[in-house]
Write a protein that holds these residues in place. Structure first.
Motif, short mmCIF file in Angstrom:
data_model
loop_
_atom_site.label_atom_id
_atom_site.label_comp_id
_atom_site.label_asym_id
_atom_site.label_seq_id
_atom_site.Cartn_x
_atom_site.Cartn_y
_atom_site.Cartn_z
N VAL A 178 41.53 52.57 48.19
CA VAL A 178 41.17 51.96 46.91
C VAL A 178 40.35 50.70 47.13
O VAL A 178 39.29 50.50 46.52
N GLY A 179 40.82 49.82 48.00
CA GLY A 179 40.13 48.56 48.24
C GLY A 179 40.39 47.53 47.16
O GLY A 179 41.22 47.72 46.27
N ALA A 180 39.70 46.41 47.25
CA ALA A 180 39.84 45.32 46.28
C ALA A 180 38.48 44.70 46.03
O ALA A 180 37.60 44.70 46.91
N GLU A 181 38.31 44.17 44.83
CA GLU A 181 37.06 43.51 44.48
C GLU A 181 37.08 42.11 45.08
O GLU A 181 37.72 41.19 44.57
N ALA A 182 36.35 41.95 46.19
CA ALA A 182 36.42 40.71 46.98
C ALA A 182 35.98 39.50 46.18
O ALA A 182 36.48 38.39 46.41
N SER A 183 35.07 39.68 45.22
CA SER A 183 34.62 38.54 44.42
C SER A 183 35.70 38.05 43.46
O SER A 183 35.72 36.88 43.07
N VAL A 184 36.62 38.94 43.09
CA VAL A 184 37.72 38.58 42.19
C VAL A 184 38.93 38.09 42.97
O VAL A 184 39.68 37.23 42.49
N PHE A 185 39.11 38.61 44.19
CA PHE A 185 40.28 38.26 45.00
C PHE A 185 39.84 37.73 46.37
O PHE A 185 40.13 38.33 47.41
N PRO A 186 39.14 36.58 46.38
CA PRO A 186 38.73 35.98 47.66
C PRO A 186 39.93 35.37 48.36
O PRO A 186 40.98 35.15 47.74
N PRO A 187 39.81 35.08 49.66
CA PRO A 187 40.91 34.40 50.35
C PRO A 187 41.34 33.13 49.62
O PRO A 187 40.51 32.30 49.24
N ALA A 188 42.64 33.01 49.38
CA ALA A 188 43.17 31.89 48.58
C ALA A 188 43.02 30.58 49.32
O ALA A 188 43.26 30.51 50.53
N THR A 189 42.65 29.54 48.60
CA THR A 189 42.49 28.21 49.20
C THR A 189 43.56 27.23 48.74
O THR A 189 43.71 26.15 49.31
N THR A 190 44.29 27.57 47.67
CA THR A 190 45.35 26.69 47.18
C THR A 190 46.70 27.17 47.70
O THR A 190 46.87 28.34 48.05
#
Length: 366
Positions: A170-182
């Motif tokens: 399936v994958g994930a939409e990287a622009s919506v779920f980028p690596p979290a910074t908080t």
């Protein structure tokens, strides 16, 4: 050509179209929107179901006319939910000698009868669903699902050849779920689940794990609605864990904020065979955001993580004690303090999905 009433409200479908474009293929979309906005089709109001059913039926003359008028494609891809699309297209695709790749994604029979148990296996609707899906598989040149475990189910249940079925994550939409910074800076640790309230997700197991956590410094948040919402509401009214809160809905684009602020995110915990064969959207999204994850073990998840991965714990299905122990283990490990899963993200990047789709298309064209 990508053809039909495919549901662009589903990340699976959006990522499929994006991957096909990224593969270098020339894409002609012939699409009639029917399902957008229907997050859980099993709980649609009658009026909405009738309205969408009418729109669905009226879409096909236009879709067939557009297919007949378009330049002959090398291959047609039918996206999810395409169970009727692929049957409607069958005759016209054969007439033009065009192979059809159907992204079945999942089995409706498995979902309705075996997983959600909305009807018994002896119900006439169950027989109709099985016959419909059996025929749809034969109308397609190639059937695509989300994991090899799902592919094995389709081959066995519908007597399909080894090469008839392929799988694409399936994958994930990287622009919506980028690596979290908080990160969560509170003393209390935060555990987050989001998704539809369906048997596959095992919401009751999460509620029981929250109850078992007692006075531990854990705050549990569940986000969602769906088929089992009334059951969960009754559980909470009878004995609600003080540390658990329930938010019925969050906009898709804001889910990443809850993921980022979580010390541990939760996947699925249902006991059905399907729950073990799939890797749900939320798992890919949490991995994409680089956060710690607890989800149930099964052949589907093993395709992604193999023997294991840092920051991920796999637990037996429907086991609240194991879920709680895994959450505490990840918190003690301190995985939430850093970005995780960089190696896993490459397995379902848009480049990886595009390459997989390209291979499937070439198999039916050559």
């Amino acid at each position: 050509m990508v053809w039909g009433t495919y549901d662009l409200g589903k990340p699976r479908t959006r990522l499929m179209v994006q991957a096909l474009r990224h593969s270098g293929a020339e894409i002609n979309e012939i699409h009639a929107p029917v399902w957008e906005g229907a997050e859980d089709k099993s709980v649609m109001h009658r009026s909405d179901a009738l309205r969408r059913g009418l729109r669905w039926a009226l879409a096909y003359p236009w879709l067939v006319w557009r297919f007949a008028r378009a330049p002959r494609p090398d291959v047609v891809v039918v996206g999810y939910l395409g169970h009727l699309d692929v049957l409607i297209l069958w005759f016209f695709a054969r007439l033009r000698r065009v192979p059809v790749v159907w992204d079945a994604f999942l089995s409706l029979y498995d979902t309705v009868v075996m997983d959600r148990r909305m009807v018994s296996s002896s119900h006439p609707l169950a027989f109709a669903l099985k016959a419909w899906e059996w025929l749809a598989c034969r109308a397609a040149t190639k059937v695509v699902v989300d994991t090899e475990a799902q592919g094995a189910f389709f081959r066995d249940f519908y007597a399909l050849g080894q090469n008839k079925v392929a799988s694409v994550f399936v994958g994930a939409e990287a622009s919506v779920f980028p690596p979290a910074t908080t990160r969560n800076e509170n003393d209390r640790r935060r555990v987050v689940f989001y998704g539809q309230f369906i048997p596959l997700h095992g919401i009751a197991t999460i509620v029981e794990a929250a109850r078992l956590s007692g006075s531990r410094p854990l705050d549990w948040l569940i986000i969602g609605m769906g088929q089992q919402a009334d059951v969960i509401r009754e559980m909470l009214e009878a004995d609600a864990p003080a540390s658990l809160s329930w938010t019925p809905w969050v906009p898709y684009g804001e889910l990443v904020k809850h993921i980022a602020s979580a010390d541990v995110c939760l996947g699925v915990f249902g006991a059905s065979e399907k729950a073990g064969r799939v890797i749900p959207n939320k798992v890919f999204q949490v991995v994409s955001a680089g956060r710690p994850l607890v989800t149930r073990d099964g052949p589907g998840m093993r395709e992604l993580v193999g023997e294991g991965a840092e920051g991920i714990r796999l637990v037996p299905p429907a086991d609240p004690a194991a879920l709680l122990a895994a959450v505490e283990d990840l918190i003690a490990e301190g995985s939430g303090a850093r970005d995780l899963h960089g190696d896993l993200r490459s397995r379902f990047s848009i480049e990886a999905l595009a390459e997989r789709w390209k291979d499937i298309l070439m198999e039916v064209v050559l």
